[in-house]
Scaffold this active site. Structure first.
Site, short mmCIF file in Angstrom:
data_model
loop_
_atom_site.label_atom_id
_atom_site.label_comp_id
_atom_site.label_asym_id
_atom_site.label_seq_id
_atom_site.Cartn_x
_atom_site.Cartn_y
_atom_site.Cartn_z
N ASN A 1 -14.66 1.76 3.19
CA ASN A 1 -13.68 0.78 2.71
C ASN A 1 -14.33 -0.60 2.80
O ASN A 1 -14.88 -0.94 3.87
CB ASN A 1 -12.42 0.83 3.58
CG ASN A 1 -11.80 2.22 3.59
OD1 ASN A 1 -11.19 2.65 2.63
ND2 ASN A 1 -12.00 2.95 4.69
N ASN B 1 -11.54 4.97 10.77
CA ASN B 1 -12.17 5.10 9.44
C ASN B 1 -13.11 3.93 9.22
O ASN B 1 -12.96 2.88 9.83
CB ASN B 1 -11.09 5.23 8.35
CG ASN B 1 -10.12 4.06 8.35
OD1 ASN B 1 -9.96 3.36 9.34
ND2 ASN B 1 -9.49 3.85 7.21
N ASN C 1 0.90 -1.18 0.00
CA ASN C 1 0.00 0.00 0.00
C ASN C 1 0.93 1.22 0.00
O ASN C 1 1.59 1.48 1.00
CB ASN C 1 -0.85 -0.09 1.25
CG ASN C 1 -1.97 0.89 1.39
OD1 ASN C 1 -2.44 1.06 2.51
ND2 ASN C 1 -2.42 1.52 0.33
N CYS D 1 -4.71 5.65 8.67
CA CYS D 1 -4.08 4.81 7.65
C CYS D 1 -3.13 3.86 8.37
O CYS D 1 -2.09 4.31 8.88
CB CYS D 1 -3.33 5.69 6.66
SG CYS D 1 -2.49 4.76 5.37
N GLY D 2 -3.50 2.59 8.41
CA GLY D 2 -2.71 1.64 9.20
C GLY D 2 -1.37 1.32 8.58
O GLY D 2 -0.33 1.28 9.26
N ASN D 3 -1.36 1.06 7.27
CA ASN D 3 -0.07 0.81 6.61
C ASN D 3 0.77 2.08 6.61
O ASN D 3 1.99 2.04 6.81
CB ASN D 3 -0.30 0.33 5.17
CG ASN D 3 -0.83 -1.09 5.12
OD1 ASN D 3 -0.39 -1.94 5.88
ND2 ASN D 3 -1.78 -1.32 4.23
N CYS E 1 -4.74 -2.79 2.87
CA CYS E 1 -5.26 -1.66 3.65
C CYS E 1 -5.09 -2.04 5.12
O CYS E 1 -5.73 -2.97 5.60
CB CYS E 1 -6.72 -1.40 3.31
SG CYS E 1 -7.45 -0.07 4.27
N GLY E 2 -4.24 -1.31 5.81
CA GLY E 2 -3.88 -1.69 7.17
C GLY E 2 -5.04 -1.62 8.15
O GLY E 2 -5.24 -2.53 8.96
N THR E 3 -5.86 -0.58 8.03
CA THR E 3 -7.02 -0.48 8.93
C THR E 3 -8.03 -1.57 8.58
O THR E 3 -8.68 -2.13 9.47
CB THR E 3 -7.67 0.90 8.84
OG1 THR E 3 -7.85 1.27 7.46
CG2 THR E 3 -6.82 1.95 9.54
#
Ligand SMILES: N[C@@H](CCC[C@H](N)C(=O)O)C(=O)O
Length: 325
Positions: A203, A166, A11, A78-80, A230-232
């Protein structure tokens, strides 16, 4: 103007530190610059999934991260990306365990053991977590959706909706559905800007259980489209995996999450007041250091930019090949 091209699980983003701007950006210019730079066809060196805008944080933190999606919309988390910003700030300020200010929370980040030679990793807190429709921007006539149907979307699939913070809509599916077109069809509808279910978008992820404590997550992101990861979403999917399949994975147990761009590990936690939060542990790869002319870039002109590769991408791909074997 300097930037870093980075990725977490494939990502990919440009990190832009406000201190590196040639001149201040208005909010509109930040959105326009993001759309121009991230465009996969005419953008900077193949574009990106978004810009991670780094600023000084408030006194209890060592930096602030804002997340601008490729379409110019701003996201709360944004996790990543936060893993890559954690590395950026760790190296800039010589830190190992600190907090980053985000839209709704100050999140703990820390350096983790390298995943392989030349593949650095960070551990990021993913929170707050909410199942409330109001926090999700969801209109389905009920306040929560956990393993339930949305007939307008699918007569068969069952969805869970969770904000981290998110918004994410998640369905557990078989391999055939995971790899089919349904995800894109549903997500495109829910991010069309006109639907009544998620007017602000969402998402959408399909999750396939590969083995005990091992899942595959495929995501169509709000403001971007399909991404490598997508990290989250992987964190939210891990939470739903624990909640819906608690016989397979308990709190505090490590979950391996595979995605098209690589892998991460997650751990689901529950604190004393009953709120969930997750640890998201995965790579923070710096692909290249970049220099562009800010004024020209705002016009979509990247002529003369410099791209100085670090050599880390080759090491990341070697690591990923060992995962896929
Ligand atoms: N890919 C990010 C999420 C970026 C924001 C998302 N598209 C949204 O609009 O909520 C991640 O790694 O979490």
């Amino acid at each position: 103007m300097k930037m870093q091209k980075v990725h977490g699980s494939g990502n990919d983003f440009f990190i832009l530190d406000q201190q590196d701007l040639d001149s201040n950006l208005t909010e509109e210019q930040l959105r326009e610059l993001t759309k121009k730079v991230c465009d996969r066809t005419n953008g900077l060196h193949g574009g990106a999934d978004g810009i991670l805008y780094v600023q000084e944080g408030h006194k209890d933190t060592d930096g602030r991260m804002r997340v601008i999606n490729a379409d110019g919309s701003e996201a709360s988390m944004c996790g990543n990306g936060i893993r890559t910003v954690a590395r950026y700030l760790s190296e800039k300020k010589n830190l190992n365990n600190f907090k980053i200010q985000t839209m709704y929370a100050d999140l703990q980040v820390k350096k983790s053991d390298d995943l392989a030679n030349g593949v650095q990793a960070y551990d990021a807190e993913i929170s707050p977590v909410s199942f409330n429709a109001a926090d999700l921007g969801m209109n389905i006539g009920q306040d929560k959706l956990i393993d339930g149907k949305i007939e307008k979307l699918s007569p068969t699939l069952k969805f869970s909706a969770v904000a981290v913070p998110n918004p994410h809509l998640i369905a557990f599916v078989n391999k055939e559905v995971l790899e089919g077109d349904t995800l894109g069809e549903i997500a495109s509808y829910l991010n069309d800007g006109k639907n009544e279910i998620f007017p602000d978008g969402v998402n959408v992820s399909f999750v396939h259980i590969l083995d005990d404590k091992k899942i595959f997550v495929r995501t169509f992101e709000r403001g971007v489209g399909y991404t490598n990861a997508c990290g989250t979403a992987m964190s939210a999917s891990s939470l739903m995996y624990h909640m819906l399949y608690s016989d397979q994975v308990a709190l505090e147990e490590k979950i391996t999450v595979i995605n098209p761009g690589g892998m991460v590990n997650t751990i689901v936690h529950k604190n004393q007041d009953g709120n969930y939060w997750m640890s998201l542990i995965g790579n923070a790869t710096v692909v290249a250091n970049v220099e562009i002319n800010q004024e020209k870039a705002l016009a979509g002109n990247f002529a003369g930019y410099s791209w100085d590769e670090t050599g880390e991408q080759e090491k990341y791909e070697k690591f990923i090949n060992t995962i896929k074997e």
